[in-house]
Motif scaffolding. Structure first.
Motif, mmCIF file in Angstrom:
data_model
loop_
_atom_site.group_PDB
_atom_site.id
_atom_site.type_symbol
_atom_site.label_atom_id
_atom_site.label_comp_id
_atom_site.label_asym_id
_atom_site.label_seq_id
_atom_site.Cartn_x
_atom_site.Cartn_y
_atom_site.Cartn_z
ATOM 1 N N GLU A 146 75.291 -24.288 11.803
ATOM 2 C CA GLU A 146 75.342 -25.507 12.596
ATOM 3 C C GLU A 146 75.452 -25.176 14.076
ATOM 4 O O GLU A 146 76.039 -24.179 14.463
ATOM 5 C CB GLU A 146 76.506 -26.358 12.078
ATOM 6 C CG GLU A 146 77.619 -26.576 13.017
ATOM 7 C CD GLU A 146 78.761 -27.352 12.394
ATOM 8 O OE1 GLU A 146 79.252 -28.244 13.092
ATOM 9 O OE2 GLU A 146 79.160 -27.080 11.274
ATOM 10 N N ARG A 147 74.897 -26.024 14.905
ATOM 11 C CA ARG A 147 74.870 -25.789 16.349
ATOM 12 C C ARG A 147 76.015 -26.547 17.010
ATOM 13 O O ARG A 147 75.820 -27.515 17.712
ATOM 14 C CB ARG A 147 73.536 -26.254 16.907
ATOM 15 C CG ARG A 147 73.353 -25.898 18.345
ATOM 16 C CD ARG A 147 71.995 -26.336 18.834
ATOM 17 N NE ARG A 147 71.959 -26.131 20.264
ATOM 18 C CZ ARG A 147 71.629 -27.047 21.135
ATOM 19 N NH1 ARG A 147 71.279 -28.236 20.723
ATOM 20 N NH2 ARG A 147 71.644 -26.795 22.418
ATOM 21 N N ARG A 148 77.220 -26.104 16.749
ATOM 22 C CA ARG A 148 78.391 -26.758 17.319
ATOM 23 C C ARG A 148 79.159 -25.724 18.117
ATOM 24 O O ARG A 148 79.496 -24.664 17.620
ATOM 25 C CB ARG A 148 79.267 -27.307 16.212
ATOM 26 C CG ARG A 148 80.459 -28.070 16.757
ATOM 27 C CD ARG A 148 81.185 -28.737 15.661
ATOM 28 N NE ARG A 148 80.340 -29.790 15.105
ATOM 29 C CZ ARG A 148 80.803 -30.862 14.505
ATOM 30 N NH1 ARG A 148 82.078 -31.026 14.350
ATOM 31 N NH2 ARG A 148 79.991 -31.762 14.032
ATOM 32 N N ARG A 149 79.436 -26.057 19.325
ATOM 33 C CA ARG A 149 80.119 -25.120 20.212
ATOM 34 C C ARG A 149 81.580 -25.486 20.336
ATOM 35 O O ARG A 149 81.928 -26.652 20.376
ATOM 36 C CB ARG A 149 79.469 -25.145 21.587
ATOM 37 C CG ARG A 149 80.169 -24.248 22.549
ATOM 38 C CD ARG A 149 79.306 -23.804 23.663
ATOM 39 N NE ARG A 149 80.106 -22.918 24.488
ATOM 40 C CZ ARG A 149 79.940 -22.760 25.764
ATOM 41 N NH1 ARG A 149 78.973 -23.383 26.371
ATOM 42 N NH2 ARG A 149 80.712 -21.951 26.439
ATOM 43 N N ARG A 150 82.439 -24.499 20.399
ATOM 44 C CA ARG A 150 83.868 -24.714 20.626
ATOM 45 C C ARG A 150 84.135 -24.503 22.101
ATOM 46 O O ARG A 150 83.880 -23.431 22.639
ATOM 47 C CB ARG A 150 84.708 -23.730 19.809
ATOM 48 C CG ARG A 150 84.428 -23.768 18.334
ATOM 49 C CD ARG A 150 85.056 -24.997 17.716
ATOM 50 N NE ARG A 150 84.846 -24.974 16.278
ATOM 51 C CZ ARG A 150 84.444 -26.010 15.585
ATOM 52 N NH1 ARG A 150 84.203 -27.137 16.172
ATOM 53 N NH2 ARG A 150 84.284 -25.922 14.297
ATOM 54 N N TRP A 151 84.656 -25.529 22.765
ATOM 55 C CA TRP A 151 84.904 -25.469 24.202
ATOM 56 C C TRP A 151 86.369 -25.157 24.435
ATOM 57 O O TRP A 151 87.240 -25.815 23.893
ATOM 58 C CB TRP A 151 84.554 -26.793 24.861
ATOM 59 C CG TRP A 151 83.110 -27.180 24.707
ATOM 60 C CD1 TRP A 151 82.567 -27.915 23.706
ATOM 61 C CD2 TRP A 151 82.040 -26.833 25.568
ATOM 62 N NE1 TRP A 151 81.222 -28.058 23.895
ATOM 63 C CE2 TRP A 151 80.867 -27.391 25.046
ATOM 64 C CE3 TRP A 151 81.950 -26.096 26.748
ATOM 65 C CZ2 TRP A 151 79.630 -27.254 25.647
ATOM 66 C CZ3 TRP A 151 80.713 -25.959 27.356
ATOM 67 C CH2 TRP A 151 79.572 -26.523 26.800
ATOM 68 N N MET A 163 74.622 -30.162 26.509
ATOM 69 C CA MET A 163 75.627 -30.839 25.705
ATOM 70 C C MET A 163 75.415 -32.348 25.768
ATOM 71 O O MET A 163 74.675 -32.853 26.605
ATOM 72 C CB MET A 163 77.032 -30.478 26.199
ATOM 73 C CG MET A 163 77.302 -30.915 27.626
ATOM 74 S SD MET A 163 78.864 -30.334 28.303
ATOM 75 C CE MET A 163 80.030 -31.038 27.197
ATOM 76 N N LEU A 204 80.284 -36.468 25.009
ATOM 77 C CA LEU A 204 81.388 -35.513 24.940
ATOM 78 C C LEU A 204 82.099 -35.416 26.291
ATOM 79 O O LEU A 204 83.329 -35.420 26.363
ATOM 80 C CB LEU A 204 80.867 -34.146 24.504
ATOM 81 C CG LEU A 204 81.908 -33.084 24.196
ATOM 82 C CD1 LEU A 204 82.891 -33.560 23.138
ATOM 83 C CD2 LEU A 204 81.227 -31.807 23.740
#
Length: 130
Positions: free
Chosen positions: A9-14, A42, A46
């Motif tokens: 999955e293309r989910r980034r943790r910021w 992004m 968000l």
């Protein structure tokens, strides 16, 4: 029909620092949330969420506890009485310094003047989120 699986999955943790940097970038003169979001690949929503959380003091670098410690004190049980009881109303405790806070939706919080302000603030914040 052909289906390609492209990977994880293309989910980034910021990180907290990255969030703050991006929020500050949106506040620069002539800058827009849309432009910052586009540059960093992004969603605009968000950034809007992070800005709202910052205004509410909820972005925080550390996790906010969801539970508040509670101390339950036992009270002695009334002594059993036999025979007819007098029909006088129960004695009312003086209510000096009582504060009642109505949050809407039928939710009320009653505290006395010795309530811990920080604990009350946490309880009210949790109730407002409901």
């Amino acid at each position: 029909m052909q289906v390609k699986v492209l990977g994880a999955e293309r989910r980034r943790r910021w990180s907290y620092d990255e969030k703050v940097r991006l929020i500050e970038e949106t506040l620069q003169a002539g800058e827009t949330v849309c432009g910052v979001a586009r540059r960093h690949g992004m969603a605009q929503s968000l950034l809007f969420t992070w800005r709202r959380q910052t205004r509410q003091g909820r972005l925080g670098g550390e996790a906010v506890p969801a539970l508040v410690p509670v101390e339950i004190a036992s009270t002695p049980a009334p002594a059993p009485t036999f025979g007819p009881q007098p029909s006088s109303p129960p004695a009312q405790r003086p209510r000096n310094g009582m504060i009642e806070i109505e949050l809407g939706g039928g939710c009320r919080v009653r505290v006395d003047r010795e309530v811990d302000a920080e604990a009350l603030q946490r309880v009210l914040e949790l109730l407002r989120r409901r």
